[in-house]
Scaffold this motif. Structure first.
Motif, PDB file in Angstrom:
ATOM      1  N   GLU A   1     -14.188   3.232  14.517  1.00 13.90           N
ATOM      2  CA  GLU A   1     -13.654   3.488  15.768  1.00 13.90           C
ATOM      3  C   GLU A   1     -12.142   3.739  15.652  1.00 13.90           C
ATOM      4  O   GLU A   1     -11.306   3.154  14.721  1.00 13.90           O
ATOM      5  CB  GLU A   1     -13.963   2.228  16.648  1.00 13.90           C
ATOM      6  CG  GLU A   1     -15.383   1.621  16.777  1.00 13.90           C
ATOM      7  CD  GLU A   1     -15.733   0.608  15.957  1.00 13.90           C
ATOM      8  OE1 GLU A   1     -16.925  -0.120  16.171  1.00 13.90           O
ATOM      9  OE2 GLU A   1     -15.186   0.766  14.598  1.00 13.90           O
ATOM     10  N   SER A   2     -11.544   4.531  16.604  1.00 15.31           N
ATOM     11  CA  SER A   2     -10.343   4.585  16.738  1.00 15.31           C
ATOM     12  C   SER A   2      -9.927   4.951  18.305  1.00 15.31           C
ATOM     13  O   SER A   2     -10.698   5.000  18.975  1.00 15.31           O
ATOM     14  CB  SER A   2      -9.848   5.906  15.928  1.00 15.31           C
ATOM     15  OG  SER A   2     -10.354   7.052  16.282  1.00 15.31           O
TER      16      SER A   2
ATOM     17  N   SER B   1     -29.602  -2.012  18.072  1.00 13.01           N
ATOM     18  CA  SER B   1     -28.482  -1.677  17.484  1.00 13.01           C
ATOM     19  C   SER B   1     -28.804  -2.242  16.065  1.00 13.01           C
ATOM     20  O   SER B   1     -28.923  -3.262  15.926  1.00 13.01           O
ATOM     21  CB  SER B   1     -27.306  -1.943  17.888  1.00 13.01           C
ATOM     22  OG  SER B   1     -27.080  -1.607  19.410  1.00 13.01           O
ATOM     23  N   ASP B   2     -28.487  -1.229  14.872  1.00 14.72           N
ATOM     24  CA  ASP B   2     -28.729  -1.620  13.687  1.00 14.72           C
ATOM     25  C   ASP B   2     -27.319  -1.735  12.862  1.00 14.72           C
ATOM     26  O   ASP B   2     -27.304  -2.173  11.650  1.00 14.72           O
ATOM     27  CB  ASP B   2     -29.826  -0.887  12.921  1.00 14.72           C
ATOM     28  CG  ASP B   2     -29.681   0.484  13.068  1.00 14.72           C
ATOM     29  OD1 ASP B   2     -30.734   1.243  12.615  1.00 14.72           O
ATOM     30  OD2 ASP B   2     -28.622   0.992  13.455  1.00 14.72           O
ATOM     31  N   TYR B   3     -26.416  -0.697  13.178  1.00 11.68           N
ATOM     32  CA  TYR B   3     -25.155  -0.646  12.484  1.00 11.68           C
ATOM     33  C   TYR B   3     -23.923  -0.904  13.299  1.00 11.68           C
ATOM     34  O   TYR B   3     -24.116  -0.029  14.451  1.00 11.68           O
ATOM     35  CB  TYR B   3     -25.096   0.370  11.620  1.00 11.68           C
ATOM     36  CG  TYR B   3     -25.966   0.496  10.160  1.00 11.68           C
ATOM     37  CD1 TYR B   3     -27.207   0.986  10.253  1.00 11.68           C
ATOM     38  CD2 TYR B   3     -25.596   0.075   9.153  1.00 11.68           C
ATOM     39  CE1 TYR B   3     -28.177   0.827   9.327  1.00 11.68           C
ATOM     40  CE2 TYR B   3     -26.446  -0.092   8.041  1.00 11.68           C
ATOM     41  CZ  TYR B   3     -27.779   0.225   8.008  1.00 11.68           C
ATOM     42  OH  TYR B   3     -28.451   0.244   7.071  1.00 11.68           O
ATOM     43  N   TRP B   4     -22.870  -1.404  12.986  1.00 10.53           N
ATOM     44  CA  TRP B   4     -21.766  -1.520  13.774  1.00 10.53           C
ATOM     45  C   TRP B   4     -20.481  -1.203  13.157  1.00 10.53           C
ATOM     46  O   TRP B   4     -20.245  -1.363  11.724  1.00 10.53           O
ATOM     47  CB  TRP B   4     -21.657  -3.122  14.182  1.00 10.53           C
ATOM     48  CG  TRP B   4     -22.676  -3.575  14.953  1.00 10.53           C
ATOM     49  CD1 TRP B   4     -23.969  -3.840  14.467  1.00 10.53           C
ATOM     50  CD2 TRP B   4     -23.063  -3.944  16.465  1.00 10.53           C
ATOM     51  NE1 TRP B   4     -24.760  -4.471  15.386  1.00 10.53           N
ATOM     52  CE2 TRP B   4     -24.095  -4.297  16.709  1.00 10.53           C
ATOM     53  CE3 TRP B   4     -22.012  -3.792  17.484  1.00 10.53           C
ATOM     54  CZ2 TRP B   4     -24.349  -4.358  17.844  1.00 10.53           C
ATOM     55  CZ3 TRP B   4     -22.233  -4.002  18.746  1.00 10.53           C
ATOM     56  CH2 TRP B   4     -23.345  -4.467  18.983  1.00 10.53           C
ATOM     57  N   GLY B   5     -19.602  -0.784  13.866  1.00 16.71           N
ATOM     58  CA  GLY B   5     -18.345  -0.469  13.243  1.00 16.71           C
ATOM     59  C   GLY B   5     -17.243  -1.735  13.362  1.00 16.71           C
ATOM     60  O   GLY B   5     -17.718  -2.771  13.958  1.00 16.71           O
ATOM     61  N   GLN B   6     -16.040  -1.629  12.758  1.00 18.11           N
ATOM     62  CA  GLN B   6     -15.064  -2.694  12.807  1.00 18.11           C
ATOM     63  C   GLN B   6     -14.600  -2.955  14.248  1.00 18.11           C
ATOM     64  O   GLN B   6     -13.912  -4.029  14.417  1.00 18.11           O
ATOM     65  CB  GLN B   6     -14.320  -2.501  11.626  1.00 18.11           C
ATOM     66  CG  GLN B   6     -13.275  -1.708  12.083  1.00 18.11           C
ATOM     67  CD  GLN B   6     -13.288  -0.136  12.233  1.00 18.11           C
ATOM     68  OE1 GLN B   6     -14.380   0.489  11.952  1.00 18.11           O
ATOM     69  NE2 GLN B   6     -12.158   0.424  13.012  1.00 18.11           N
ATOM     70  N   GLY B   7     -14.466  -1.941  14.957  1.00 16.00           N
ATOM     71  CA  GLY B   7     -13.893  -2.231  16.438  1.00 16.00           C
ATOM     72  C   GLY B   7     -12.547  -1.780  16.392  1.00 16.00           C
ATOM     73  O   GLY B   7     -11.861  -1.502  15.299  1.00 16.00           O
TER      74      GLY B   7
END
Length: 121
Positions: free
Chosen positions: A6-7, A108-114
């Motif tokens: 994310e950005s 949801s199975d994969y997440w970003g770092q935020g």
């Protein structure tokens, strides 16, 4: 491996706008729906928006309807969240998450770092 980055988070005044981006890699992006979540300090994570794999279906939390717009560019493996008319209660860490299937009813199975969004004057 699957990566979501994310950005676009920033400090913005109430009433302002931001556009968040989520760049995906390591999987076939156009086979998966993608969602945005947020977590405010001291609160549980909540779903904000989701978009199906083709972009034909979108979903929004009641708290952001009419202010936020989710979109995707499958050629760039990127999902966007355009946030307008921001309020202090929109403050939080925003995460994107891959859905395990085509549609937003998949888990949801994969997440970003935020990325941090702060709305304050």
């Amino acid at each position: 491996q699957v990566q979501l980055v994310e950005s676009g988070g920033d400090l913005v005044q109430p009433g302002g706008s931001l556009r968040l981006s989520c760049a995906a890699s390591g999987f076939t992006f156009n086979l998966h729906a993608t969602g945005w979540f947020r977590q405010a300090p001291g609160k549980e994570r909540e779903g904000v928006s989701c978009i199906s794999r083709t972009g034909s279906s979108t979903y929004y939390a009641d708290s952001v309807k009419g202010r936020f717009t989710i979109s995707r560019d499958n050629a760039k493996n990127t999902v966007y969240l355009q946030m307008n008319s921001l309020k202090p209660e929109d403050t939080g860490i925003y995460y994107c998450a891959r859905r395990s299937g085509y549609a937003c009813d998949a888990s949801s199975d994969y997440w970003g770092q935020g990325t941090q969004v702060t709305v304050a004057s």
